[in-house]
Design a protein around this motif. Structure first.
Motif, PDB file in Angstrom:
ATOM      1  N   VAL A 110      -8.317  -8.918  -3.752  1.00 17.73           N
ATOM      2  CA  VAL A 110      -7.418  -9.944  -2.890  1.00 17.73           C
ATOM      3  C   VAL A 110      -6.207  -8.389  -3.068  1.00 17.73           C
ATOM      4  O   VAL A 110      -5.725  -8.359  -1.761  1.00 17.73           O
ATOM      5  N   TRP A 111      -6.049  -7.570  -4.139  1.00 16.55           N
ATOM      6  CA  TRP A 111      -5.136  -7.177  -4.535  1.00 16.55           C
ATOM      7  C   TRP A 111      -4.811  -5.314  -3.758  1.00 16.55           C
ATOM      8  O   TRP A 111      -4.348  -4.759  -3.397  1.00 16.55           O
ATOM      9  N   TYR A 112      -6.239  -5.074  -3.659  1.00 15.36           N
ATOM     10  CA  TYR A 112      -6.384  -4.015  -2.489  1.00 15.36           C
ATOM     11  C   TYR A 112      -5.040  -3.488  -1.387  1.00 15.36           C
ATOM     12  O   TYR A 112      -5.230  -1.952  -1.418  1.00 15.36           O
ATOM     13  N   PRO A 113      -5.256  -4.197  -0.319  1.00 19.32           N
ATOM     14  CA  PRO A 113      -3.983  -4.299   0.343  1.00 19.32           C
ATOM     15  C   PRO A 113      -2.555  -3.439  -0.427  1.00 19.32           C
ATOM     16  O   PRO A 113      -2.541  -2.950   1.074  1.00 19.32           O
ATOM     17  N   LEU A 114      -2.367  -4.316  -0.736  1.00 18.13           N
ATOM     18  CA  LEU A 114      -1.102  -4.067  -2.006  1.00 18.13           C
ATOM     19  C   LEU A 114      -1.272  -2.865  -2.125  1.00 18.13           C
ATOM     20  O   LEU A 114       0.196  -2.178  -2.140  1.00 18.13           O
ATOM     21  N   VAL A 115      -1.912  -2.408  -3.074  1.00 18.64           N
ATOM     22  CA  VAL A 115      -2.624  -0.909  -3.342  1.00 18.64           C
ATOM     23  C   VAL A 115      -2.559  -0.199  -2.024  1.00 18.64           C
ATOM     24  O   VAL A 115      -1.576   0.926  -2.312  1.00 18.64           O
ATOM     25  N   GLY A 116      -3.038  -0.316  -1.322  1.00 23.35           N
ATOM     26  CA  GLY A 116      -3.465   0.462  -0.055  1.00 23.35           C
ATOM     27  C   GLY A 116      -1.369   0.853   0.842  1.00 23.35           C
ATOM     28  O   GLY A 116      -1.707   2.189   0.742  1.00 23.35           O
ATOM     29  N   PHE A 117      -0.802  -0.089   0.725  1.00 18.57           N
ATOM     30  CA  PHE A 117       0.227   0.001   1.329  1.00 18.57           C
ATOM     31  C   PHE A 117       1.048   0.594   0.681  1.00 18.57           C
ATOM     32  O   PHE A 117       1.575   1.324   1.304  1.00 18.57           O
ATOM     33  N   VAL A 118       1.313   0.406  -0.536  1.00 18.31           N
ATOM     34  CA  VAL A 118       1.997   1.253  -1.232  1.00 18.31           C
ATOM     35  C   VAL A 118       1.576   2.883  -1.105  1.00 18.31           C
ATOM     36  O   VAL A 118       2.449   3.577  -1.544  1.00 18.31           O
ATOM     37  N   GLY A 119       0.235   3.485  -1.289  1.00 19.33           N
ATOM     38  CA  GLY A 119      -0.363   4.175  -1.402  1.00 19.33           C
ATOM     39  C   GLY A 119       0.689   5.134  -0.505  1.00 19.33           C
ATOM     40  O   GLY A 119       0.684   5.976  -0.024  1.00 19.33           O
ATOM     41  N   GLY A 120       0.157   3.946   1.104  1.00 11.88           N
ATOM     42  CA  GLY A 120      -0.075   5.102   2.380  1.00 11.88           C
ATOM     43  C   GLY A 120       1.916   5.396   2.939  1.00 11.88           C
ATOM     44  O   GLY A 120       1.851   6.628   2.837  1.00 11.88           O
ATOM     45  N   MET A 121       2.463   4.215   1.916  1.00 14.52           N
ATOM     46  CA  MET A 121       4.064   4.749   2.575  1.00 14.52           C
ATOM     47  C   MET A 121       4.181   6.100   1.047  1.00 14.52           C
ATOM     48  O   MET A 121       5.274   6.384   1.717  1.00 14.52           O
ATOM     49  N   ALA A 122       3.648   5.797  -0.321  1.00 15.84           N
ATOM     50  CA  ALA A 122       4.065   7.012  -0.346  1.00 15.84           C
ATOM     51  C   ALA A 122       3.880   8.326  -0.404  1.00 15.84           C
ATOM     52  O   ALA A 122       4.598   9.155   0.101  1.00 15.84           O
ATOM     53  N   ALA A 123       2.418   9.028   0.570  1.00 14.16           N
ATOM     54  CA  ALA A 123       2.247   9.772   1.228  1.00 14.16           C
ATOM     55  C   ALA A 123       3.409  10.107   2.061  1.00 14.16           C
ATOM     56  O   ALA A 123       2.764  11.026   2.809  1.00 14.16           O
ATOM     57  N   ALA A 124       3.029   8.801   2.602  1.00 15.01           N
ATOM     58  CA  ALA A 124       3.823   9.474   4.358  1.00 15.01           C
ATOM     59  C   ALA A 124       5.003   9.876   4.126  1.00 15.01           C
ATOM     60  O   ALA A 124       5.719  10.315   4.614  1.00 15.01           O
ATOM     61  N   GLY A 125       5.946   9.014   3.026  1.00 16.12           N
ATOM     62  CA  GLY A 125       7.065   9.429   2.473  1.00 16.12           C
ATOM     63  C   GLY A 125       7.254  11.233   2.024  1.00 16.12           C
ATOM     64  O   GLY A 125       7.608  11.835   2.153  1.00 16.12           O
ATOM     65  N   THR A 126       6.150  11.295   1.553  1.00 14.15           N
ATOM     66  CA  THR A 126       5.756  12.641   0.719  1.00 14.15           C
ATOM     67  C   THR A 126       5.916  13.553   2.179  1.00 14.15           C
ATOM     68  O   THR A 126       5.973  14.967   2.294  1.00 14.15           O
ATOM     69  N   LEU A 237       1.680  -0.314   7.628  1.00 10.84           N
ATOM     70  CA  LEU A 237       0.691  -1.934   7.397  1.00 10.84           C
ATOM     71  C   LEU A 237      -0.561  -2.021   8.251  1.00 10.84           C
ATOM     72  O   LEU A 237      -1.133  -2.491   7.233  1.00 10.84           O
ATOM     73  N   PRO A 238      -0.720  -1.668   9.113  1.00 13.70           N
ATOM     74  CA  PRO A 238      -2.544  -2.258   9.123  1.00 13.70           C
ATOM     75  C   PRO A 238      -3.451  -1.170   8.333  1.00 13.70           C
ATOM     76  O   PRO A 238      -4.103  -1.733   7.974  1.00 13.70           O
ATOM     77  N   VAL A 239      -2.830  -0.058   7.957  1.00 15.87           N
ATOM     78  CA  VAL A 239      -4.050   0.820   7.289  1.00 15.87           C
ATOM     79  C   VAL A 239      -3.884   0.112   6.617  1.00 15.87           C
ATOM     80  O   VAL A 239      -5.199   0.094   5.794  1.00 15.87           O
ATOM     81  N   ALA A 240      -3.028  -0.174   5.879  1.00 18.60           N
ATOM     82  CA  ALA A 240      -3.570  -0.898   4.393  1.00 18.60           C
ATOM     83  C   ALA A 240      -3.949  -2.595   4.449  1.00 18.60           C
ATOM     84  O   ALA A 240      -4.754  -2.221   3.808  1.00 18.60           O
ATOM     85  N   GLY A 241      -3.915  -2.770   5.407  1.00 21.93           N
ATOM     86  CA  GLY A 241      -5.275  -3.981   5.279  1.00 21.93           C
ATOM     87  C   GLY A 241      -6.785  -3.807   6.253  1.00 21.93           C
ATOM     88  O   GLY A 241      -7.531  -3.870   5.498  1.00 21.93           O
ATOM     89  N   ILE A 242      -7.302  -1.916   6.872  1.00 23.98           N
ATOM     90  CA  ILE A 242      -7.981  -1.979   7.552  1.00 23.98           C
ATOM     91  C   ILE A 242      -8.660  -1.502   5.968  1.00 23.98           C
ATOM     92  O   ILE A 242     -10.009  -1.727   6.419  1.00 23.98           O
ATOM     93  N   VAL A 243      -8.165  -0.337   5.341  1.00 16.98           N
ATOM     94  CA  VAL A 243      -8.870   0.488   4.595  1.00 16.98           C
ATOM     95  C   VAL A 243      -9.754  -0.409   3.935  1.00 16.98           C
ATOM     96  O   VAL A 243     -10.829   0.171   3.229  1.00 16.98           O
ATOM     97  N   PRO A 244      -8.924  -1.560   2.807  1.00 16.46           N
ATOM     98  CA  PRO A 244     -10.046  -1.535   1.587  1.00 16.46           C
ATOM     99  C   PRO A 244     -11.345  -2.864   2.409  1.00 16.46           C
ATOM    100  O   PRO A 244     -11.978  -2.885   2.111  1.00 16.46           O
ATOM    101  N   VAL A 245     -11.137  -2.938   3.596  1.00 14.40           N
ATOM    102  CA  VAL A 245     -11.790  -4.079   3.614  1.00 14.40           C
ATOM    103  C   VAL A 245     -13.386  -2.247   5.229  1.00 14.40           C
ATOM    104  O   VAL A 245     -14.367  -2.895   4.647  1.00 14.40           O
TER     105      VAL A 245
END
Length: 329
Positions: A110-126, A237-245
């Motif tokens: 259930v927490w994977y979308p949040l994990v993916g969201f934080v990781g995606g934002m960090a990668a894009a910012g980098t 946001l959509p990538v964070a929800g899609i990738v875990p699924v």
């Protein structure tokens, strides 16, 4: 444009219905229609309502979300090659989820979308930091995104080497797979995609202005420091929800926005709606092909979209080069 969008949605609905006939056991169209109209406890009805229908809907939603993310990233960076993959967003969502899956097995999915969201934002910012803020330069952004993606892919591969018996399931997921997806997975993904779509459509005029130069956008009163982070958030946001699924599905986020723009929609609002519809239709067709080409075994959806997207990408690059050459003349 509404008629074209409606036509594509109709084609997507027909493709979803066609997907209900394909699986371990092929069902005739009449049986599928009876099962959809009746929720009686027959085996065929249970298979369609429990497995095939949510999977097909998840495919459409995943494609729509990835296309939307690609459109926003291309507008934000003014880079026609930008997408969830090239900007590091996908790799940023994948790597921490793999790390959590292997090293923190007690963490609920259930927490994977949040994990993916934080990781995606960090990668894009980098990626943007590596590009030294030159978001109008396709070369700098592409180099930054490739650097971030390669590093995160290396981390993912290293973790896979340590995962032991979990490797087969992780590899199928990393190839972009929708096998076994049902209503819980669809319901966990839907809020991320729908919220991003609603937010993007609500600020479509801002997206139009971001496509201009910085000077032109600021001259029309747009606060870039406030709107750019918001648009980036809506893209991740959509990538964070899609990738875990569904895992990282390739090329949809890159090709669908290009195809939508080739149809010359009037403004970013219709362009985003069109891109999302094209992305959803493409992914549903790819999922249908993935279940049919090697039946009764399945191919990863990401493999099929890569086969489709590769030639499309080459065509777009060649077309862009041709138009540039003609413009120079």
């Amino acid at each position: 444009m509404p008629a074209l969008t409606g036509l594509l949605l109709t084609l997507a609905a027909l493709a979803i219905v066609a997907g209900l006939t394909v699986g371990d056991r092929t069902l005739p169209p009449g049986t599928v229609i009876d099962a959809l109209l009746s929720k009686a406890g027959r085996v065929d009805t249970i298979v369609i309502w429990t497995l095939r229908l949510p999977r097909s809907l998840a495919a459409f939603l995943a494609g729509a979300g990835l296309a939307l993310a690609g459109f926003l990233l291309q507008a934000l960076t003014r880079n026609p090659l930008a997408g969830p993959g090239l900007t590091g967003v996908t790799a940023g969502a994948v790597a921490p989820i793999v790390v959590a899956f292997v090293f923190v097995p007690s963490l609920s999915s259930v927490w994977y979308p949040l994990v993916g969201f934080v990781g995606g934002m960090a990668a894009a910012g980098t990626t943007f930091v590596i590009a030294s803020g030159r978001m109008a330069s396709p070369l700098h952004l592409a180099l930054g995104g490739i650097s971030v993606s390669l590093f995160l892919h290396a981390v993912t591969i290293y973790v896979l080497l340590l995962s032991g018996p979990q490797v087969p399931s992780l590899l199928f997921w990393l190839s972009g797979g929708l096998q076994g997806r049902s209503w819980p997975q669809l319901s966990s993904m839907a809020p991320f995609v729908l919220l991003a779509l609603a937010g993007a459509l609500a600020i479509h005029r801002v997206v139009d202005l971001l496509s201009l130069s910085d000077g032109a956008a600021m001259g029309m009163g747009l606060r870039l420091t406030a709107w750019r982070p918001l648009v980036l958030l809506l893209a991740v946001l959509p990538v964070a929800g899609i990738v875990p699924v569904a895992g990282p599905i390739a090329f949809v986020g890159l090709a669908a926005p290009h195809i939508a723009r080739l149809l010359r929609p009037p403004g970013s609002g219709w362009a985003m709606a069109l891109a999302a519809t094209i992305g959803g239709l493409t992914t549903v067709l790819a999922d249908l092909a993935a279940r049919s080409l090697a039946a009764p075994r399945e191919l990863p959806v990401g493999f099929v979209t890569a086969l489709i997207g590769g030639p499309v990408f080459l065509y777009l690059v060649q077309r862009s080069r041709t138009l540039t050459t003609e413009g120079e003349r």
